[in-house]
Design an enzyme around this catalytic site. Structure first.
Site, short mmCIF file in Angstrom:
data_model
loop_
_atom_site.label_atom_id
_atom_site.label_comp_id
_atom_site.label_asym_id
_atom_site.label_seq_id
_atom_site.Cartn_x
_atom_site.Cartn_y
_atom_site.Cartn_z
N HIS A 221 0.82 -1.21 0.00
CA HIS A 221 0.00 0.00 0.00
C HIS A 221 0.85 1.26 0.00
O HIS A 221 2.06 1.21 0.18
CB HIS A 221 -0.96 0.00 1.21
N CYS B 70 3.13 -4.88 6.58
CA CYS B 70 2.88 -4.58 5.17
C CYS B 70 4.12 -4.01 4.48
O CYS B 70 5.08 -3.63 5.12
CB CYS B 70 1.74 -3.58 5.04
#
Length: 187
Positions: free
Chosen positions: A147, A163
């Protein structure tokens, strides 16, 4: 008794030459540092990790903090990333892109809430405090994403809770080029 200092033509020329060449010497020293940093940058060949390109491939190296993306026609681009803070937050192996969201909302995982009970339960998409930035690629592993980030200081550092983060403008580029089913490997 000390001899007084005199300046002759030879001394003047020598001092002038030293003054003129000092910036080049300093610049050469700086270039050596840059070369050492660049030489530590390591790219991967997709053939070492996958049998075929399929719809495309993403390889994210958590050691060098680099994401490589190949399209199905073998065009490759490279992006700097943020990676998980610690190895126990890092998942490695094969997965794939199963969902794509523009301006995704964010909710901390149960383990994040345990570590940080003061965090909000939910941050809507588009909110400047949303840690997912402007785009997110959802992987087949629960809670794992590639992301964007609003906090550009995180890129090139161990700063995430699991992440892989990219600058917002770069995740937008990857997002537009990546179809669902893109193969992913985190190493």
């Amino acid at each position: 008794m000390k001899k007084p200092m005199t300046c002759d033509r030879r001394g003047f020329v020598t001092a002038g030459a030293a003054f003129l060449f000092a910036p080049q010497v300093l610049r050469a020293q700086t270039e050596q540092v840059i070369r050492r940093n660049i030489s530590s940058f390591n790219l991967h060949r997709w053939q070492e990790h996958f049998d075929s390109l399929g719809q495309g491939i993403i390889i994210s190296d958590t050691n060098t903090m680099v994401l490589q993306h190949w399209t199905s026609d073998d065009e490759m681009r490279v992006y700097p990333t943020s990676v998980p803070l610690t190895d126990d937050l890092t998942r490695r192996g094969y997965t794939e892109v199963v969902e794509k969201r523009e301006n995704p909302g964010w909710a901390p995982t149960p383990s994040m809430r345990e570590r940080n009970p003061e965090w909000p339960e939910y941050v809507p998409g588009g909110d400047p405090t949303n840690p997912l930035g402007t785009r997110a690629l959802y992987l087949s592993w629960q809670y794992y994403r590639i992301h964007g980030t609003q906090d550009t200081r995180k890129i090139g550092r161990r700063s995430s809770n699991g992440c892989i983060g990219l600058y917002n403008n770069q995740i937008e580029e990857v997002f537009d080029r990546v179809p669902l089913g893109t193969q992913v490997k985190l190493i």
